[in-house]
Motif scaffolding. Structure first.
Motif, PDB file in Angstrom:
ATOM      1  N   ARG A 281      -4.970  14.489  -8.385  1.00  0.00           N
ATOM      2  CA  ARG A 281      -5.149  13.488  -7.342  1.00  0.00           C
ATOM      3  C   ARG A 281      -4.014  12.458  -7.379  1.00  0.00           C
ATOM      4  O   ARG A 281      -3.471  12.069  -6.347  1.00  0.00           O
ATOM      5  CB  ARG A 281      -6.504  12.793  -7.549  1.00  0.00           C
TER       6      ARG A 281
ATOM      7  N   ARG B 112       2.334   1.777  -3.406  1.00  0.00           N
ATOM      8  CA  ARG B 112       1.342   2.322  -4.345  1.00  0.00           C
ATOM      9  C   ARG B 112       1.175   3.829  -4.173  1.00  0.00           C
ATOM     10  O   ARG B 112       0.814   4.534  -5.116  1.00  0.00           O
ATOM     11  CB  ARG B 112      -0.013   1.633  -4.137  1.00  0.00           C
ATOM     12  N   GLN B 113       1.433   4.326  -2.956  1.00  0.00           N
ATOM     13  CA  GLN B 113       1.354   5.777  -2.759  1.00  0.00           C
ATOM     14  C   GLN B 113       2.455   6.495  -3.528  1.00  0.00           C
ATOM     15  O   GLN B 113       2.355   7.694  -3.778  1.00  0.00           O
ATOM     16  CB  GLN B 113       1.436   6.109  -1.262  1.00  0.00           C
TER      17      GLN B 113
ATOM     18  N   ARG C  74     -17.824  13.444  -3.815  1.00  0.00           N
ATOM     19  CA  ARG C  74     -16.891  14.370  -3.172  1.00  0.00           C
ATOM     20  C   ARG C  74     -16.630  15.546  -4.084  1.00  0.00           C
ATOM     21  O   ARG C  74     -16.613  15.391  -5.302  1.00  0.00           O
ATOM     22  CB  ARG C  74     -15.541  13.680  -2.935  1.00  0.00           C
TER      23      ARG C  74
ATOM     24  N   GLU D 155      -5.518  11.698   2.560  1.00  0.00           N
ATOM     25  CA  GLU D 155      -6.178  11.076   3.721  1.00  0.00           C
ATOM     26  C   GLU D 155      -5.671   9.642   3.900  1.00  0.00           C
ATOM     27  O   GLU D 155      -5.370   9.212   5.005  1.00  0.00           O
ATOM     28  CB  GLU D 155      -7.698  11.020   3.519  1.00  0.00           C
ATOM     29  N   ILE D 156      -5.599   8.930   2.771  1.00  0.00           N
ATOM     30  CA  ILE D 156      -5.139   7.542   2.817  1.00  0.00           C
ATOM     31  C   ILE D 156      -3.719   7.482   3.381  1.00  0.00           C
ATOM     32  O   ILE D 156      -3.378   6.600   4.148  1.00  0.00           O
ATOM     33  CB  ILE D 156      -5.153   6.917   1.395  1.00  0.00           C
TER      34      ILE D 156
ATOM     35  N   LEU E  62     -13.255   9.421 -10.732  1.00  0.00           N
ATOM     36  CA  LEU E  62     -13.322  10.336  -9.591  1.00  0.00           C
ATOM     37  C   LEU E  62     -14.433   9.881  -8.643  1.00  0.00           C
ATOM     38  O   LEU E  62     -15.352   9.174  -9.041  1.00  0.00           O
ATOM     39  CB  LEU E  62     -13.616  11.751 -10.078  1.00  0.00           C
ATOM     40  N   LEU E  63     -14.313  10.302  -7.397  1.00  0.00           N
ATOM     41  CA  LEU E  63     -15.375  10.031  -6.424  1.00  0.00           C
ATOM     42  C   LEU E  63     -16.492  11.039  -6.676  1.00  0.00           C
ATOM     43  O   LEU E  63     -16.285  12.241  -6.523  1.00  0.00           O
ATOM     44  CB  LEU E  63     -14.820  10.174  -5.006  1.00  0.00           C
TER      45      LEU E  63
ATOM     46  N   TYR F 225       0.836  -1.201   0.000  1.00  0.00           N
ATOM     47  CA  TYR F 225       0.000   0.000   0.000  1.00  0.00           C
ATOM     48  C   TYR F 225       0.870   1.251   0.000  1.00  0.00           C
ATOM     49  O   TYR F 225       0.578   2.229  -0.682  1.00  0.00           O
ATOM     50  CB  TYR F 225      -0.942   0.020   1.215  1.00  0.00           C
TER      51      TYR F 225
ATOM     52  N   PHE G  95      -8.258  12.977  -1.170  1.00  0.00           N
ATOM     53  CA  PHE G  95      -8.448  11.556  -0.871  1.00  0.00           C
ATOM     54  C   PHE G  95      -7.143  10.766  -0.669  1.00  0.00           C
ATOM     55  O   PHE G  95      -6.960  10.135   0.376  1.00  0.00           O
ATOM     56  CB  PHE G  95      -9.329  10.908  -1.953  1.00  0.00           C
TER      57      PHE G  95
END
Lengths: 273, 215
Positions: free
Chosen positions: A154, A82-83, A98, A109-110, A94-95, A79, A106
Motif C-alpha cells: 500500500r 505525501r503521495q 476493506r 483512489e486518493i 490497515l483498513l 497532500y 486506497f
C-alpha cells in the motif's frame, strides 16, 4: 555525495505541556540510501519521523523534500508531496473493512486513479509482496507479517520516492522481521526508493541501514555509517544501546572473561566481511 | 378495533421511520463535526466544538414531554399544524438529533487513530478521510447505533397522544388506560414489543453481517 532527498534542518517540536520531543535536529537523507534512526523509547524517534511528512508540524525548523520546504506548501501541495513519501507503521494500520486488494487500492483512489487501473496496479503490488492469493481476504484473517506486507504494498503503490518505516518490525517475531527486512531491502534496490527506518532494535539497523542517527533525549547525538557508529560509538547513548542489546552484551561478557577487547573482534569480523 | 390498531401501527411506523431518517441525517452531520473539530481531530476548531457540544448537551437535558410542548410554535411554523403524526415528527427529530449525534460521535471515535494517521500519510484530505475511512470503518457500530436510535424514537413517539399525535402509544393510553380497555392496551404493547425486537435483531444481524473484522 548525491543530493539530499529529505533534509531536516533545526527541527524542534514542543508539545502543550512544554516538553521538548525534538530539539534542533538536522540531517540529510540521500537519495537511494537506507537511513536508520535508533534510540530508546521516548527519545523522540516517532515525533521525528512524523515531522518528516508533516503529520506533526515542527514548532521550529524546516523539512525539505526534494529541495522544497514543506512548511511553504499549500495543503493541496502537501497532500501531493505525501503521495511521494510512503509510510508504514508498527501496528500496520490497515483498513479493516476493506479487502487486501482494496487496501492497496486506497492510496491510488486518493491520488485519483481510475478504479480499473488502480486494481491492476494493486494486483501487481500484491504479487511483489507475495500475497496475490490473499487479494480478496480481509486483514483480520492475516498474520502480522502478512499485514505488514500489505501495508508495504500500500505504501509503495503510488510509486513514492521515499518510504518511512516507524518501528515497522517491532510487533513481529524474529523470523518475520527478517522477511520484512529483506522485502524492504529488495524494494530499495529494485525501485531505488529511499528508506528511513525508525527503530529501537540494533539488529534492524545492522541488517538494513547504511547510515544511522542515534537519538537521545530529543536530540541526535551521533550520526554516521552504521559500522563506524557501532564499532566506535562516540556518544554515551550509542554505547548504551550497544551494551543493552542482548546478544552484544552476552558477547561482551564472553570476551571479557577471555581477555579480548570488543574492538579487536569487531575489527576482524568486518575485515572478513 | 382491528382497523383502529392497524391505523395506529401505520401512524407509529410513519412517525418513527420518518423521524429516524431525518434525525439520523442531522445527527450524523453533527456527530461528524463533533469528531472532526475535536482537539486532536482532523480539523480542530475548539470554539465550534465546544459550542456544538454545549448545545447538544442542553438539548439532551430537556425531558421529551417538556420539549414537545415547548416547541409547539416551532412545530406549527414548520408543518403548519400541531396535531397528528406529521406534527409529531418535528419534536421527535429535534429531541433525537442530539442523541444520535452523540451515538455517531462515539462510533466514529472507535475508529483506530493509527488508520486515520496512515490515510493522512498517504495524502488524503480531511474530507476523503471522513468518507473513505471514518464512515466505512465505523459502519458496523453506526448500524447498531441506528437501531438503538430507531427504538428510542419509537418509544418517544408513544408520548404523541398528549398532543393528539396518534399512533399505537396514543391508543394504549386513550383506550387501554383512560377507558380501562385492557385488551387494546395489551395488544398495542405487544405490537410495540415485537417491533422493538425486530429492529434490534435486524440491526444486530446487519452489523454483524457487514463487519469484515469477524470474517
Amino acid at each position: 555525495m548525491p543530493d539530499a532527498i529529505i533534509r531536516a534542518q533545526g527541527l524542534t517540536k514542543s508539545f502543550d505541556k512544554g516538553d521538548l520531543a525534538l530539539e534542533d535536529v538536522s540531517f540529510d537523507i540521500y537519495s537511494g540510501e537506507i537511513f536508520g534512526v535508533i534510540g530508546k523509547s521516548g527519545a523522540g524517534k516517532s515525533t521525528l519521523v512524523r515531522c518528516l511528512n508533516f503529520l506533526e508540524r515542527p514548532s521550529a525548523g524546516e523539512v525539505y523534500f526534494q529541495g522544497e520546504a514543506l512548511s511553504g506548501m499549500s495543503r493541496k501541495k502537501l497532500y501531493q508531496a505525501r503521495q511521494s513519501i510512503g509510510m508504514i507503521f508498527q501496528q500496520f494500520n490497515l483498513l479493516m473493512q476493506r479487502t487486501v486488494l482494496d487496501n492497496v487500492c486506497f492510496p491510488l483512489e486518493i491520488a485519483g486513479w481510475k478504479r480499473e487501473t488502480a486494481k491492476k496496479r494493486a494486483a501487481e503490488l500484491l504479487e511483489l509482496v507475495k500475497l496475490s492469493e490473499k487479494a480478496g481476504t480481509y486483514p483480520a484473517k492475516l498474520s502480522g507479517g502478512q499485514r505488514q506486507r500489505v501495508a508495504i504494498a500500500r505504501a509503495v503503490a503510488c510509486g513514492p520516492k521515499a518510504l518511512l518505516c516507524d518501528e515497522a518490525t517491532s510487533a513481529l517475531d524474529p523470523e518475520t522481521t527478517r522477511d520484512i527486512l529483506s522485502l524492504l531491502r529488495d524494494i530499495n534496490l529494485r525501485f531505488g526508493i529511499t528508506i528511513v527506518v525508525i527503530t529501537h532494535e540494533m539488529q534492524v539497523i545492522e541488517n538494513l541501514c547504511g547510515r544511522v542517527a542515534v537519538m537521545d533525549a530529543a536530540r541526535v547525538v551521533e550520526i554516521g555509517g552504521v559500522r563506524e557508529v557501532f564499532s566506535r560509538p562516540k556518544s554515551e547513548a550509542a554505547r548504551a544501546l550497544i551494551n543493552t542489546d542482548g546478544e552484544a552484551a552476552a558477547l561482551l561478557r564472553f570476551l571479557g572473561k577471555n581477555g579480548v577487547s570488543i574492538e579487536e573482534v569487531l575489527g576482524h569480523v568486518w575485515h572478513d566481511n | 378495533m382491528f382497523g383502529m390498531i392497524i391505523k395506529g401501527l401505520w401512524e407509529t411506523l410513519y412517525m418513527t421511520l420518518f423521524s429516524t431518517f431525518l434525525a439520523y441525517l442531522f445527527g450524523m452531520l453533527i456527530g461528524i463535526v463533533l469528531v472532526v473539530t475535536d482537539k486532536g481531530g482532523l480539523f480542530p476548531v475548539a470554539a465550534l466544538n465546544k459550542t456544538l457540544g454545549l448545545i447538544v448537551n442542553l438539548a439532551r437535558s430537556v425531558p421529551f414531554l417538556i420539549l414537545l410542548i415547548a416547541i409547539l410554535p416551532f412545530t406549527r411554523l414548520v408543518v403548519g399544524t400541531t396535531i397528528g403524526p406529521t406534527a409529531m415528527v418535528v419534536p421527535l427529530v429535534v429531541a433525537s438529533t442530539p442523541f444520535i449525534a452523540r451515538l455517531v460521535e462515539s462510533s466514529l471515535k472507535e475508529v483506530d487513530s493509527g488508520v486515520i494517521e496512515a490515510a493522512s500519510s498517504m495524502g488524503a484530505s480531511p474530507l476523503q478521510i471522513i468518507y473513505k475511512v471514518l464512515l466505512p470503518e465505523a459502519r458496523p457500530s453506526l448500524i447498531l447505533g441506528a437501531a438503538i436510535s430507531t427504538i428510542t424514537i419509537l418509544s418517544y413517539s408513544a408520548m404523541a397522544g398528549i398532543v393528539g399525535g396518534r399512533g399505537l402509544g396514543d391508543l394504549a393510553i386513550r383506550y387501554g388506560y383512560y377507558r380501562y380497555q385492557s385488551d387494546i392496551m395489551l395488544i398495542t404493547v405487544a405490537i410495540l414489543v415485537i417491533i422493538v425486537q425486530i429492529l434490534q435483531e435486524v440491526g444486530a444481524r446487519l452489523a454483524r453481517f457487514l463487519d469484515k473484522r469477524l470474517k
